[in-house]
Design a protein around this motif. Structure first.
Motif, short mmCIF file in Angstrom:
data_model
loop_
_atom_site.label_atom_id
_atom_site.label_comp_id
_atom_site.label_asym_id
_atom_site.label_seq_id
_atom_site.Cartn_x
_atom_site.Cartn_y
_atom_site.Cartn_z
N UNK A 16 130.49 45.76 21.39
CA UNK A 16 131.05 47.01 20.91
C UNK A 16 132.17 46.73 19.92
N UNK A 17 132.99 45.73 20.24
CA UNK A 17 134.09 45.38 19.35
C UNK A 17 133.58 44.91 18.01
N UNK A 19 130.82 45.60 16.54
CA UNK A 19 130.30 46.72 15.76
C UNK A 19 131.44 47.52 15.16
N UNK A 20 132.45 47.78 16.00
CA UNK A 20 133.55 48.60 15.52
C UNK A 20 134.30 47.90 14.39
N UNK A 21 134.55 46.62 14.58
CA UNK A 21 135.27 45.87 13.55
C UNK A 21 134.51 45.91 12.23
N UNK A 23 132.37 48.11 11.29
CA UNK A 23 132.40 49.47 10.78
C UNK A 23 133.65 49.73 9.96
N UNK A 24 134.81 49.38 10.53
CA UNK A 24 136.06 49.66 9.83
C UNK A 24 136.18 48.82 8.58
N UNK A 25 135.71 47.57 8.66
CA UNK A 25 135.75 46.72 7.47
C UNK A 25 134.98 47.37 6.33
N UNK A 28 136.78 50.46 4.91
CA UNK A 28 137.91 50.10 4.05
C UNK A 28 137.41 49.54 2.72
N UNK A 29 136.31 48.77 2.79
CA UNK A 29 135.74 48.24 1.56
C UNK A 29 135.30 49.38 0.65
N UNK A 31 136.71 52.28 0.42
CA UNK A 31 137.90 52.78 -0.26
C UNK A 31 138.21 51.93 -1.48
N UNK A 32 138.16 50.59 -1.29
CA UNK A 32 138.51 49.71 -2.38
C UNK A 32 137.51 49.83 -3.52
N UNK A 34 136.06 52.44 -4.50
CA UNK A 34 136.25 53.66 -5.28
C UNK A 34 136.83 53.32 -6.65
N UNK A 35 137.74 52.34 -6.68
CA UNK A 35 138.38 52.02 -7.96
C UNK A 35 137.36 51.49 -8.97
N UNK A 36 136.39 50.72 -8.47
CA UNK A 36 135.35 50.23 -9.39
C UNK A 36 134.52 51.40 -9.89
N UNK B 369 142.17 51.29 0.71
CA UNK B 369 141.88 50.22 -0.24
C UNK B 369 142.93 49.12 -0.14
N UNK B 372 142.29 47.06 2.91
CA UNK B 372 141.16 46.16 2.73
C UNK B 372 141.59 44.94 1.90
N UNK B 376 141.68 42.41 4.86
CA UNK B 376 140.29 42.07 5.13
C UNK B 376 139.65 41.21 4.05
N UNK B 393 140.96 44.92 -11.89
CA UNK B 393 140.50 46.23 -12.33
C UNK B 393 141.50 47.31 -11.95
#
Lengths: 311, 571
Positions: A16-17, A19-21, A23-25, A28-29, A31-32, A34-36, B369, B372, B376, B393
């Motif tokens: 479970x851990x 999977x959760x880890x 998922x969050x990774x 967050x990726x 989000x990052x 989005x800039x691209x 972001x 991450x 990460x 970027x």
């Protein structure tokens, strides 16, 4: 999750851990990335209409033409480019010497107390909205320069460019100061040991050692000046004018237009979304984006490539 | 640039040993001159602006004298005392004056939202919906602890369903090929309303309840609980939460009964009290308990008493104050063709609504972001190169001219998605994208500043990466992230060029009532006024607009600095 240990499960919890880890990774990726996506969509959104513009107007005419009169279908970008360059050069003439000297003061001469007051104060200058700078240039700076005996029109290149210059001083000074502060103290001490004065150490050792950072700051600041919109729209007028080599100073006294203000004029005038004037905005935007993106990249590259590595 | 000329003459007396001293001195003064050059110039120009906006010299000289003796003089004396003898008191003085002011302004922003955008019942429904959603998530956590993916869906869907329900949808759209504009497919579908939102269920029940009661429940109570936790953590006892909640709810409720006597609507009192009185009270509690700089509390009291006394005296003697362009009328009326009646209310509301859009959009994405990239992202190998490219970027995006972002907004949201031009949500999204890289960069710095030893300790106790991030890194980095975000929001509120590109209206008579209304924002209105030729507009109304914008910015930056200082001291 402070109650985690209390219901710690030895079997099944691990899965479970994981999977959760994961998922969050991935969240967050996302989000990052989005800039691209933003960069991609800028290029796409601009190129889409710019291509349509170049179907209507020959790219050769666009890049080599010397008249920009959209009503008559004359889309020669050179007057706008020279207008932009003029603003950038004058702004650079104001900001670069002032900014570098300020950086030297803050990094080498200022006491800790003076530095703690002056540095944030300079950064406040960078936080004032550009529309306020435009207003200051139009309403206060132009009349002030007139009282100094300079013959200026209501809208003129000089006061707009000086204002842009003042606006970008903090960019030059704060980035240059960072570069100068990063020069190790041992270099300065070496200079003092050889009998150099503080002046000689500052100009002969610290500045050359930090030169890559200083140049990087120039490029960033100038790229900001190229993209500056509100000050030039408000204080410089909207008349595109080819730079006149025979009388360079008179160009400063009259109104002019930059690429950015041509874009604003195109969008605020009542033209249809299918007209070449409207599409020209995107071609200008793409040109501007390419120039500033290249300059930022160059600045980054210079700072990395020519950085003097110590210790 | 007189300084540079004097440098030239300084180098003129070239000689030997004495010379280098003169040269060094001159150079030092030259660099100092350069440092203050921009500051002096902008300060001088802004002094003209303030003079034009407030017109202090139009007041009776005696008016100035009265306020100088009742407010300025005591304040200066107190500050001098703090500066020389009791430095912590000086900090307390500034914070205990600043917190109520910032709170009042933030509260006014909320009042505006409740006037223009939603009713207390809407907000109450929203909060109850969120509480229900949280309960559902918690329940899911207890009954099915191992279903992580399922839980993600619950976490996303529960709040969404609670807030929006499944409303009736009516889609009618024609898709056509972009180049030839031939129709490809037309969608015309309508679904009935399937599930009402929590707010819709509650609304009929709430009609009899006065608005202020709902606001006490849905605004004061959550805020007081948050503050209560902070107080309890600071004191290290269990009673803090209850004491703070009971105290503040009681105070606010009693105040709402009294407020109408002073001409203040009970709803507005609740909002203002929650944002101004509560934080001040909590701050003062901390000051009194720490027993450092308690004397600083005298400063706001003296200031307030001086203001009251000054107002009483000027009224008694009939002394005329300055006929300032800024005043209550300016802040609460729309623009007009006559400069005397012109105001900035609709653009002010537009700016506030735009900020709401920006905060909800940019804050989570930007912080995500940053986490991450700092916590990460792989640092080596091919994927490390990719992450490095993302970072470069982001740096480059921060340098893209704002007018290009305006074009992006126009191309993406107006022409691409098909939203109307010049509506709040388009403005918010566009400016939000503009400040996204700035938020990311500052949040990255804040996350990077969390010492590694904390992370290692957390891992050492068996916590996973996400647990460490959520429970150790984020709380520690939060003040820094907030500071950076507020500064970025300050940048957002002053942006004009993107608003011009997406077609924000020059002036609107009516304030926007929702996120899909046409709007104008403060800088957009300032730009519109700058093309007026009436000198009263050019020097009066325009100056007043600029001063309003600058004051809002000053408050935002001041708040950021307050947060940063508190955070640095607690380290």
């Amino acid at each position: 999750m402070s109650n985690e240990p209390a219901k710690l499960q030895l079997t099944g919890g691990e899965q479970r851990r994981v999977v959760r880890e994961r998922l969050y990774r991935h969240l967050l990726l996302l989000c990052a990335s989005v800039t691209v996506v933003v960069t991609g969509s800028i290029i796409f959104a601009l190129a889409f209409d710019a291509v349509q513009f170049f179907e209507m107007v020959d790219p050769v005419d666009f890049f080599t033409g010397t008249t920009w009169i959209t009503d008559r279908g004359q889309f020669g970008v050179l007057p706008l480019v020279t207008g932009t360059l003029l603003v950038t050069v004058v702004a650079g003439l104001v900001a670069i010497p002032v900014g570098v000297l300020a950086a030297i003061y803050l990094s080498e001469y200022a006491s800790a107390r003076a530095r703690s007051v002056l540095k944030p104060a300079l950064e406040i200058l960078a936080g004032i909205p550009t529309v306020v700078y435009g207003y200051l240039a139009l309403i206060y700076l132009t009349p002030f320069l007139r009282t100094l005996g300079i013959d200026l029109g209501t809208f003129n290149v000089l006061s707009a460019s000086v204002m842009v210059g003042v606006m970008i001083i903090p960019m030059v000074s704060s980035l240059s100061e960072d570069a100068m502060s990063a020069v190790p103290a041992s270099l300065r001490e070496g200079g003092f040991t050889l009998g150099a004065t503080k002046f000689q150490v500052s100009t002969g050792i610290v500045v050359p050692a930090a030169i890559s950072g200083i140049f990087a700051s120039f490029i960033l600041a100038l790229s900001r000046a190229i993209g500056e919109t509100m000050v030039v729209v408000m204080a410089m007028g909207l008349r595109p004018r080819m730079f006149d080599l025979s009388a360079p100073l008179s160009s400063l006294q009259e109104s002019g237009q930059t690429m950015t203000s041509a874009m604003v004029q195109a969008v605020t005038s009542d033209v249809g979304a299918a007209s070449p004037t409207y599409k020209s905005m995107f071609a200008l935007g793409l040109t501007l984006f390419a120039i500033t993106f290249a300059m930022n990249y160059l600045s980054n590259w210079i700072a990395e490539r020519y950085r003097e590595e110590y210790n | 640039m007189a300084q540079e000329q004097s440098a030239g003459s300084g180098q003129g007396f070239a000689g030997d040993s004495g010379v280098s001293r003169i040269r060094g001195r001159v150079f030092e003064w030259l660099t100092l001159g350069a440092t203050v050059f921009g500051l002096v110039m902008v300060t001088a120009l802004l002094a003209y602006v303030f003079n034009d906006a407030i017109r202090p010299f139009s007041a009776d000289p005696l008016w100035h004298l009265v306020y100088a003796t009742t407010v300025v003089l005591p304040a200066l004396v107190l500050l001098a005392t703090y500066y020389t003898s009791d430095e912590p008191a000086g900090e307390v003085a500034i914070a205990s004056t600043g917190i109520p002011i910032v709170g009042l302004v933030a509260g006014s922003g909320l009042v505006v939202l409740f006037i223009e955008l939603l009713t207390p019942a809407d907000w109450f429904g929203l909060v109850v919906g969120l509480v229900c959603a949280a309960a559902v998530v918690r329940l899911h956590q207890l009954t099915r602890p191992n279903a992580a993916v399922e839980r993600l869906f619950v976490i996303v869907l529960a709040p969404l369903l609670a807030i929006t329900g499944i409303p009736a949808m009516n889609i009618q759209r024609t898709f056509s090929s972009p180049l030839t504009t031939t129709e490809i497919v037309t969608i015309d579908a309508a679904t009935p309303s399937l599930l009402p939102s929590v707010g819709d269920v509650l609304r009929p029940l709430l009609t009899a309840v006065p608005g202020w009661v709902l606001l006490v429940a849905a605004v004061t109570l959550p805020v007081a609980t948050l503050f209560g936790r902070q107080v309890a953590a600071r004191r290290g006892d269990g009673r803090g939460v209850r004491e703070v909640v009971v105290g503040s709810v009681g105070l606010v409720a009693v105040g709402s009964l009294v407020a109408p006597l002073f001409g203040l609507a009970p709803q507005h009192w609740v909002l203002l009290a929650t944002t101004a009185v509560l934080p001040t009270g909590v701050y003062l509690e901390g000051v009194v308990r720490r027993r450092t700089g308690v004397l600083g509390v005298a400063f706001p009291i003296v200031l307030g008493a001086g203001l009251v006394l000054g107002t009483a005296l000027t009224n008694a003697f009939g002394l005329a104050g300055p006929s300032s362009w800024i005043g209550w009328d300016f802040l609460t009326s729309p623009t007009s063709i006559t400069p005397e009646d012109a105001g900035i209310y609709p653009p002010l509301v537009g700016s506030v609504l735009m900020l709401v859009v920006i905060i909800t959009l940019v804050f989570p994405i930007g912080v995500g972001a940053a986490i991450y990239l700092e916590e990460y992202a792989p640092k080596t190998g091919a994927r490390g190169r990719l992450v490095e490219l993302i970072e470069i970027n982001i740096g480059n995006l921060a340098g893209v001219p704002s007018v290009v972002y305006g074009l992006l907004g126009l191309g993406l949201f107006v022409k691409g998605i098909g939203l109307d031009s010049g509506i709040v949500i388009v403005g918010g999204l566009t400016v939000g994208l503009l400040i996204l890289p700035i938020v990311i960069i500052s949040a990255q710095e804040a996350v990077r500043a969390v010492p590694d030893s904390l992370r290692r300790a957390s891992y050492g106790m068996g916590a996973t990466k996400w647990q460490t991030t959520r429970n150790v890194v984020l709380p520690r980095a939060l003040p820094g992230i907030l500071t950076g975000t507020i500064l970025a929001l300050g940048r957002a509120i002053g942006e004009t060029a993107p608003l011009l590109m997406i077609g924000a209206a020059a002036s609107v008579r009516l304030a926007p009532n929702g996120f899909f209304d046409k709007f104008s924002a403060m800088p957009r209105q300032i730009f519109a006024w700058s093309s007026e030729f009436d000198p009263d507009f050019r020097f009066g109304v325009l100056a007043a607009g600029v001063v309003t914008l600058l004051l809002v910015l000053l408050l935002m930056n001041g708040t950021a600095i307050l947060i940063r200082n508190r955070y640095q001291r607690s380290d």
